[in-house]
Design an enzyme around this catalytic site. Structure first.
Site, mmCIF file in Angstrom:
data_model
loop_
_atom_site.group_PDB
_atom_site.id
_atom_site.type_symbol
_atom_site.label_atom_id
_atom_site.label_comp_id
_atom_site.label_asym_id
_atom_site.label_seq_id
_atom_site.Cartn_x
_atom_site.Cartn_y
_atom_site.Cartn_z
ATOM 1 N N ASP A 66 0.810 -1.220 0.000
ATOM 2 C CA ASP A 66 0.000 0.000 0.000
ATOM 3 C C ASP A 66 0.844 1.271 0.000
ATOM 4 O O ASP A 66 2.069 1.211 0.181
ATOM 5 C CB ASP A 66 -0.973 0.007 1.197
ATOM 6 C CG ASP A 66 -0.341 -0.504 2.486
ATOM 7 O OD1 ASP A 66 0.905 -0.503 2.579
ATOM 8 O OD2 ASP A 66 -1.088 -0.899 3.391
ATOM 9 N N HIS A 136 -7.805 -4.529 10.088
ATOM 10 C CA HIS A 136 -7.461 -4.330 8.674
ATOM 11 C C HIS A 136 -6.158 -5.037 8.322
ATOM 12 O O HIS A 136 -5.282 -5.207 9.179
ATOM 13 C CB HIS A 136 -7.418 -2.835 8.293
ATOM 14 C CG HIS A 136 -6.264 -2.051 8.843
ATOM 15 N ND1 HIS A 136 -6.421 -0.956 9.659
ATOM 16 C CD2 HIS A 136 -4.927 -2.176 8.691
ATOM 17 C CE1 HIS A 136 -5.247 -0.452 9.967
ATOM 18 N NE2 HIS A 136 -4.313 -1.171 9.399
#
Ligand code: F6R
Length: 240
Positions: A66, A136
């Site tokens: 990410d 997450h």
């Protein structure tokens, strides 16, 4: 899922050993990498092993999970900067084979071809993950579809708060990120997840004992055929 409980130094060394074993068995391995505090000691172990000649990364390719939207790769909180600073600048890797999602410029175009790019390298052989206190993985926040590929994510308040420790002020934390999706992560052949500290205890309990639900993104890992969860006693404290 397999489970390993130990102190942070021990689990970091064991995960580093998994990476070294992987790369020594297949020198052109494709590694999936994470940022954040959790993998820091793993990367320090890899740097040491590389300097001692126990492993070479010269033929390895990497893909990171990410990147924050809005940060240049040169920004000291960008994930490209983090990877250079904590790993790539200290090992014999060919930086042109290190892939980190972009957060500026043509980042959408880059994002849209990321899963295909991973596939063109043969897929990720070994993926390391951290976990957020809300469950997450990468920046796939609660509610993210299990079949998601690389996409733009809005960060939740809890993630912004957790990550603000690394910025001068919470107002500087980006509110969006580009992230590999849950399906992208599940495509990895082997996954190791590392979690330490009481802040992660609920997420680890939900991962190990909870139902598989999109409300808890990490719970998708229950279906992965080769996933090992490495935790310290604090992260494990709600399971016992
Ligand atoms: C970072 C990432 C995030 C972190 C998670 C835990 O690339 O994918 O999911 O792994 O937010 O962060 P730390 O390790 O800082 O507690």
């Amino acid at each position: 899922m397999k489970l390993v409980v130990g102190n942070e130094d021990m689990i970091s060394r064991l995960i580093a050993d998994e990476f070294i074993k992987q790369v020594n068995a297949k020198p052109n391995s494709v590694l999936g990498l994470a940022t954040g505090t959790s993998p820091l000691k793993v990367y320090a172990n890899l740097v040491k092993a590389n300097k001692e000649g126990k492993v070479t990364f010269k033929d390895v390719a990497t893909f990171n999970l990410d990147e924050y939207v809005g940060l240049e790769g040169t920004h000291n909180q960008s994930y490209r900067y983090f990877m250079n600073d904590n790993l790539f600048d200290h090992i014999d890797i060919d930086k042109s084979k290190t892939h980190v999602l972009k957060g500026v410029g043509n980042y959408i175009e880059y994002m849209n071809q990321y899963d295909d790019e991973i596939a063109s390298f043969g897929g990720i052989d070994l993926q390391i993950l951290g976990i957020g206190s809300d469950g997450h993985i990468a920046f796939n926040e609660p509610g993210t579809p299990f079949d998601s590929l690389t996409h733009i994510a809005e960060l939740t308040e809890s993630t912004i708060r957790d990550n603000s420790r690394l910025f001068n002020d919470i107002s500087e934390v980006p509110t969006k990120a580009v992230t590999m999706g849950l399906k992208s992560i599940m495509n990895a052949k082997k996954i190791v997840l590392i979690a330490t500290g009481k802040n992660k205890a609920k997420a680890i309990r939900d991962l190990l004992l909870g139902p598989k639900t999109e409300d808890v993104p990490c719970s998708i890992l229950q279906d992965h055929p080769d996933c090992t969860i490495y935790v310290d006693e604090d992260a494990y404290s709600l399971v016992k």
